[in-house]
Design a protein around this motif. Structure first.
Motif, PDB file in Angstrom:
ATOM      1  N   LYS A   5       0.852  -1.196   0.000  1.00 29.73           N
ATOM      2  CA  LYS A   5       0.000   0.000   0.000  1.00 29.73           C
ATOM      3  C   LYS A   5       0.880   1.236   0.000  1.00 29.73           C
ATOM      4  N   ILE A   6       0.792   1.998  -1.084  1.00 29.78           N
ATOM      5  CA  ILE A   6       1.590   3.194  -1.243  1.00 29.78           C
ATOM      6  C   ILE A   6       0.654   4.396  -1.270  1.00 29.78           C
ATOM      7  N   ILE A   7       0.878   5.310  -0.334  1.00 32.55           N
ATOM      8  CA  ILE A   7       0.038   6.507  -0.241  1.00 32.55           C
ATOM      9  C   ILE A   7       0.835   7.703  -0.729  1.00 32.55           C
ATOM     10  N   THR A   8       0.290   8.407  -1.706  1.00 31.05           N
ATOM     11  CA  THR A   8       0.950   9.598  -2.221  1.00 31.05           C
ATOM     12  C   THR A   8       0.073  10.819  -1.963  1.00 31.05           C
ATOM     13  N   GLU A   9       0.682  11.982  -2.045  1.00 36.11           N
ATOM     14  CA  GLU A   9      -0.010  13.203  -1.644  1.00 36.11           C
ATOM     15  C   GLU A   9       0.085  14.262  -2.738  1.00 36.11           C
ATOM     16  N   LEU A  10      -1.071  14.682  -3.246  1.00 34.69           N
ATOM     17  CA  LEU A  10      -1.112  15.773  -4.211  1.00 34.69           C
ATOM     18  C   LEU A  10      -1.160  17.126  -3.508  1.00 34.69           C
ATOM     19  N   THR A  11      -1.731  17.137  -2.322  1.00 35.87           N
ATOM     20  CA  THR A  11      -1.815  18.352  -1.522  1.00 35.87           C
ATOM     21  C   THR A  11      -2.034  17.988  -0.067  1.00 35.87           C
ATOM     22  N   SER A  12      -1.599  18.867   0.816  1.00 35.83           N
ATOM     23  CA  SER A  12      -1.897  18.695   2.239  1.00 35.83           C
ATOM     24  C   SER A  12      -3.072  19.576   2.648  1.00 35.83           C
ATOM     25  N   PHE A  13      -3.671  20.252   1.672  1.00 37.49           N
ATOM     26  CA  PHE A  13      -4.775  21.181   1.942  1.00 37.49           C
ATOM     27  C   PHE A  13      -6.125  20.496   1.744  1.00 37.49           C
ATOM     28  N   ARG A  56       0.858  -3.794  -6.259  1.00 37.23           N
ATOM     29  CA  ARG A  56       0.791  -2.376  -5.919  1.00 37.23           C
ATOM     30  C   ARG A  56      -0.626  -1.884  -5.643  1.00 37.23           C
ATOM     31  N   CYS A  57      -0.802  -1.256  -4.500  1.00 36.16           N
ATOM     32  CA  CYS A  57      -2.035  -0.551  -4.156  1.00 36.16           C
ATOM     33  C   CYS A  57      -1.645   0.909  -3.963  1.00 36.16           C
ATOM     34  N   LEU A  58      -1.973   1.751  -4.928  1.00 31.83           N
ATOM     35  CA  LEU A  58      -1.533   3.133  -4.935  1.00 31.83           C
ATOM     36  C   LEU A  58      -2.700   4.064  -4.641  1.00 31.83           C
ATOM     37  N   ASP A  88       2.909  -5.779 -12.671  1.00 33.30           N
ATOM     38  CA  ASP A  88       2.437  -6.102 -11.326  1.00 33.30           C
ATOM     39  C   ASP A  88       0.932  -5.881 -11.205  1.00 33.30           C
ATOM     40  N   PRO A  89       0.251  -6.700 -10.373  1.00 30.74           N
ATOM     41  CA  PRO A  89      -1.170  -6.428 -10.092  1.00 30.74           C
ATOM     42  C   PRO A  89      -1.314  -5.042  -9.487  1.00 30.74           C
ATOM     43  N   SER A  90      -2.380  -4.350  -9.815  1.00 30.79           N
ATOM     44  CA  SER A  90      -2.449  -2.967  -9.369  1.00 30.79           C
ATOM     45  C   SER A  90      -3.849  -2.555  -8.950  1.00 30.79           C
ATOM     46  N   PHE A  91      -3.854  -1.545  -8.094  1.00 27.81           N
ATOM     47  CA  PHE A  91      -5.079  -0.979  -7.551  1.00 27.81           C
ATOM     48  C   PHE A  91      -4.800   0.502  -7.348  1.00 27.81           C
ATOM     49  N   TYR A 204     -20.932  -3.206   3.285  1.00 30.56           N
ATOM     50  CA  TYR A 204     -19.684  -3.586   3.927  1.00 30.56           C
ATOM     51  C   TYR A 204     -19.541  -2.872   5.262  1.00 30.56           C
ATOM     52  N   PHE A 205     -18.873  -3.560   6.182  1.00 35.77           N
ATOM     53  CA  PHE A 205     -18.531  -2.967   7.468  1.00 35.77           C
ATOM     54  C   PHE A 205     -17.018  -2.943   7.605  1.00 35.77           C
ATOM     55  N   ASP A 206     -16.499  -1.743   7.709  1.00 40.63           N
ATOM     56  CA  ASP A 206     -15.086  -1.468   7.840  1.00 40.63           C
ATOM     57  C   ASP A 206     -14.318  -1.776   6.566  1.00 40.63           C
ATOM     58  N   TYR A 207     -12.975  -1.599   6.671  1.00 39.37           N
ATOM     59  CA  TYR A 207     -12.125  -1.568   5.488  1.00 39.37           C
ATOM     60  C   TYR A 207     -11.278  -2.818   5.389  1.00 39.37           C
ATOM     61  N   GLN A 208     -11.078  -3.287   4.160  1.00 35.28           N
ATOM     62  CA  GLN A 208     -10.203  -4.422   3.929  1.00 35.28           C
ATOM     63  C   GLN A 208      -9.026  -3.971   3.078  1.00 35.28           C
ATOM     64  N   ASP A 209      -7.806  -4.137   3.558  1.00 32.34           N
ATOM     65  CA  ASP A 209      -6.621  -3.739   2.805  1.00 32.34           C
ATOM     66  C   ASP A 209      -6.244  -4.859   1.852  1.00 32.34           C
ATOM     67  N   LYS A 210      -6.950  -4.953   0.764  1.00 38.99           N
ATOM     68  CA  LYS A 210      -6.616  -5.972  -0.216  1.00 38.99           C
ATOM     69  C   LYS A 210      -7.039  -5.478  -1.589  1.00 38.99           C
TER      70      LYS A 210
END
Length: 340
Positions: A5-13, A56-58, A88-91, A204-210
């Protein structure tokens, strides 16, 4: 070790002031700005060339509202382009408050989705989080409920009209003290709205990291999310409310419930964030936690070093070791105040 899981940031605003968010702290401690589009493309190129990041989960959202970036559409198209060049598999995912998701932007995003590689799963999370106007104002810090809900409808209709596949839309509602009484209204509202298109949305209830490839009957998901709260009393109260609601609707997705419960039990004793998640800020700083607003878990800068070298740096190894040895709360204030 393969980060997924890769988190990127376009803005902090962010233009909202949500009660449950840490934007107040961000405004105090970080410069509010948008990342230069060429710098963001550089980050993405480095991430896609990494040997340590597989399956990759981006995510294109971290501390701000990504859709407010003036070059958002160009950057989304670039991500899809780089994805199509990878084996690579991607999301690819975006979490949005939906304020900027008007008719014009919705049309452009749908056009980009038509061009993306079919193997790439795209998810957009609509952070609605409240139902009635007054509750929305209380939780989101603004009076934009009607605009937000209308934008979500517009985008959903365009997706249906163009029959975009391998795409998930998640209609998120946060369960906490203020919102619990309207949760069933939220579910009924969207269920009835989807009846106009002959669709029964999944619950759905809650989040699944997949990374999961949705079938045609599971692209539209109403999502009751338990709120992350650092105060233990409020957290337990919110968890109880979430479980009560789940009991009422416990007639679907039983497998996802059991997976979630196992994951929560594991994370209570051993947080997996530093082993699974990499967050890259607008300044190129790399953190091992998506909640690292005070930059305690910064391990390097992607503008200065290669991402694989950063992930295996001395500081990164030390942080992971502290987590493995159960010393995270002792070492890091971030972990002591975590709502997980």
């Amino acid at each position: 070790m393969n980060y997924f899981k890769i988190i990127t940031e376009l803005t902090s605003f962010c233009n909202f002031n949500c009660k449950y968010c840490y934007q107040d702290e961000i405004r105090k401690n970080l410069k509010l700005k948008f990342i230069d589009k060429e710098k963001y493309k550089n980050i993405i190129s480095k991430l896609f060339s990494s040997k340590m990041i597989k399956s990759r989960c981006l995510l294109l959202t971290w501390r701000g509202e990504a859709l407010l970036h003036p070059d958002f559409r160009e950057l989304l198209a670039f991500v899809f382009q780089k994805d199509s060049e990878s084996s690579d598999p991607s999301f690819v995912g975006i979490n949005t408050n939906c304020f900027a998701l008007d008719d014009k932007l919705s049309s452009k995003i749908v056009l980009d989705l038509q061009k993306k590689d079919e193997s790439c799963v795209f998810e957009m999370v609509f952070s609605l989080d409240a139902f009635e106007r007054n509750s929305f104002k209380l939780l989101k810090g603004c009076d934009e409920r009607e605009r937000v809900y209308e934008n979500v409808k517009i985008f959903t209709k365009k997706l249906l009209k163009n029959d975009i596949r391998n795409t998930v839309l998640r209609y998120q509602y946060l369960i906490n003290r203020e919102s619990y009484s309207e949760a069933e209204q939220f579910y009924d509202f969207w269920k009835k709205w989807f009846e106009n298109f002959g669709i029964i949305p999944s619950l759905y209830f809650d989040y699944q990291d997949k990374i999961d490839i949705p079938d045609s009957d599971d692209r539209f998901r109403i999502f009751f999310h338990r709120t992350d709260i650092s105060d233990s009393t409020e957290k337990n109260y919110a968890d109880d409310l979430h479980n009560q609601l789940r009991t009422k609707y416990d007639n679907s997705n039983d497998d996802s419930f059991s997976i979630l419960e196992d994951e929560i039990q594991n994370r209570q004793s051993f947080c997996q964030e530093p082993f699974e998640t990499v967050s890259v800020g607008i300044d190129g700083k790399v953190s091992l936690c998506c909640k690292d607003i005070y930059e305690e878990l910064i391990i390097g800068n992607v503008f200065q070093d290669e991402i694989d070298d950063i992930l295996m740096s001395e500081k990164a190894v030390e942080i992971r070791k502290n987590f493995q040895q159960g010393k995270a709360c002792e070492k890091y204030e971030l972990c002591r105040n975590c709502g997980k």
